[in-house]
Design an enzyme around this catalytic site. Structure first.
Site, PDB file in Angstrom:
ATOM      1  CE  LYS A 253     -17.127 -37.183  -1.750  1.00 28.70           C
ATOM      2  NZ  LYS A 253     -17.781 -38.469  -1.955  1.00 28.70           N
ATOM      3  NE  ARG A 254     -17.990 -27.800  -7.143  1.00 29.64           N
ATOM      4  CZ  ARG A 254     -17.602 -26.528  -7.128  1.00 29.64           C
ATOM      5  NH1 ARG A 254     -16.594 -26.141  -7.878  1.00 29.64           N
ATOM      6  NH2 ARG A 254     -18.214 -25.660  -6.371  1.00 29.64           N
TER       7      ARG A 254
END
Length: 500
Positions: A253-254
């Site tokens: 997600k980052r």
RNA sequence: GGCGCUAUCGUCUAGGGGUUAGGACGUCAGAUUCUCAAUCUGAAAACCCGGGUUCGAUUCCCGGUAGCGCUACCA
């Protein structure tokens, strides 16, 4: 050869990662290529991770992605149920079978005790694996303890030896039993572990090919041990490489957008995502073609052409792919897809009526080639919905164009003529522009640039040929945000610039 | 730490004992356009390192390095 049966078995976490989406896609392509069955199975034995509402979301995401399955929790099938949480009895029964055959045994060691042993082994620089302490306990004693309600896990007695298989992507792969120890099949709370339930399910559902992420390579020997203990024929295995982020770490997600839902919200078309993902780890036999319809993908797909090495996810290339499919898509369909994006920007009502949709097709035709994704649409149509003559005179770039003497000459000649016209269209605009050209001696850039700025408030944008009809038609539509007509724009501009 | 997987332009990839190492995205330049794009044309850009095997290795073998994964009563 038996009919091909493959499965996609996600945990319902409410988030379908592109890596998983690609795994699903490859399974689906493989099934469809061979005229086999694609099965959806929900791995919800990890109670912490699974929530019921997530399952609905998961199915919806997969449908959006464009996959369809032949058997699954929503539609049933000959091997139902397709939810692990509903198959607990199956796991228990088979575990008992293994215990009876002395391939498995009860383990009463406490998690704390095991953790301490693990740490000790690690500290001593040794391979941490279960000691096998409970292995030798007499069955009667074990049965007594279980009957007395003592918490017990069930472990597989892993035989010494070598576990190997011919991976359809990686080729021959070998593991020694030394690395695994007697692993747990059923937890003391009665829940099966992944490595156990997956084997039961794959066998019972008659899965012929297990196609999954290569993070499961190290799990495969455990599962092989299980097939062996049961005396079952094992399926073929194919392990797909990991998808990495730009920093070569596992995509997460980052790194930005990674879930199907993210891409959907971004305005990535599912067909673009499918095509892009298919190319991550697979290539056509000609080594050149990159744009594929689903039919072609299905026709050409084969595991032999799946590559072993991990791939970095490239949003730029996805954008390019999306641009391609955006241009290819039917205008009407795109108009409908656009509405939510424009409604959110406050430009339109949702749902949009027929006339608006028709007008939107024109708008799309004008701005589409500037878009990577539909989420960029509001910014691209800003000059259609938001015209502010004062702002034109304030903007650094626009003021420069609008205020110089040559521009003022052009506009002074143009505006009165244009304001006289009823039912303005591009033809009539063009005629007037020609007259202005004759009158002022300005042509080309000197002629059109000031007009563009006065009309759109921007120094660049879609062709005036397309914009003028859009302004005219849009101004007659009852949209949430009124679109100003050419006349409205010019009057405002003339007033603001003192041209009248 | 142990075990495993992987290694061609910045990225996705084709290829494979002798090739001008091919394509795509991106980048840069030119053409075109009222502008920005789009489009077209062109350019720069790669075989991880060290040993072997071989007449010849980017390709085959071994080692190293790096990245990733597994090593759980997670999946």
């Amino acid at each position: 050869m038996p009919k091909v049966r493959v499965r996609f078995a996600p945990s319902p976490t409410g988030y379908v990662h592109v890596g998983n989406a690609r795994t699903a896609l490859f399974n689906w392509l493989f099934a469809r290529h061979h005229g086999g069955a694609f099965i959806l199975r929900i791995e919800d034995t990890d109670v912490e991770r699974s929530k019921e509402e997530y399952e609905r979301q998961l199915l919806e995401d997969l449908r959006w992605f464009g996959l369809d399955w032949d058997e699954g929790p929503d539609k049933g099938g000959p091997f139902a149920p397709y939810r692990q949480s509903e198959r607990l009895d199956l796991y228990r029964r088979h575990a008992m079978q293994l215990i009876d055959a002395r391939h498995a045994y009860y383990c009463f060691c406490s998690p704390e005790q095991l953790e301490a042993e693990r740490q000790a082994a690690l500290k001593a620089g040794q391979q941490p694996r279960y000691s096998g302490r409970c292995r030798t306990r007499p069955r009667e004693e074990a049965a007594r303890k279980v009957a007395a309600g003592e918490p017990a896990a069930i472990r597989l007695q892993v035989p010494e030896g070598v576990f190997d298989w011919n991976d359809l992507v990686h080729g021959p792969t070998t593991f020694s039993s030394e690395v695994m120890g007697d692993f747990i099949l059923v937890r003391s709370d009665g829940q099966p572990t992944y490595n156990y339930s997956v084997v039961i399910d794959d066998h019972l559902m008659e899965i012929t090919h297990v196609i999954r992420g290569d993070d499961h390579i190290s799990n495969t020997p455990r599962q092989l041990a299980l097939y062996q203990a049961f005396g079952w024929q094992r399926p073929e295995f194919a392990h797909l490489s990991t998808i990495l982020g730009p920093d070569r770490a596992r995509l997460s997600k980052r790194h930005g957008a990674t879930s199907l839902q993210n891409f959907r919200e971004m305005g990535i078309l599912p067909e673009a995502l499918r095509n892009y993902l298919a190319l991550l780890g697979w290539s056509a036999a000609d080594g050149v073609t990159e744009i594929f319809s689903d039919q072609e993908l299905i026709r050409q797909f084969s595991l032999e052409r799946v590559i072993k090495s991990p791939a970095v996810f490239d949003q730029e290339k996805l954008n390019w792919m999306n641009r391609h499919y955006l241009k290819e898509a039917r205008r009407r369909k795109l108009a409908e897809l656009s509405v939510p994006f424009l409604a959110q920007a406050g430009y339109l009502e949702e749902p949009a009526d027929e006339r608006t949709l028709g007008w939107l097709e024109r708008v799309l035709d004008a701005v589409l080639k500037n878009l990577d994704t539909l989420s960029q649409l509001p910014a691209a149509v800003r000059l259609i919905f938001e015209y502010d003559a004062e702002g034109v005179l304030r903007g650094d770039e626009t003021r420069h164009v609008a205020e110089n003497a040559g521009s003022r000459d052009v506009l002074k000649a143009l505006i009165p003529k244009l304001l006289e016209v009823r039912d303005l269209n591009y033809e009539r605009f063009r005629t007037i522009a020609k007259a202005v050209q004759k009158e002022t001696g300005k042509k080309g850039k000197d002629l059109f640039h000031p007009i563009r700025v006065a009309l759109t408030g921007a120094i660049s944008g879609p062709e005036l040929e397309k914009l003028i009809p859009i302004f005219e038609e849009g101004s007659k539509l009852p949209l949430r945000r009124h679109v100003k007509s050419v006349a409205e724009r010019l009057r405002e501009f003339a007033a603001a610039a003192g041209l009248s």
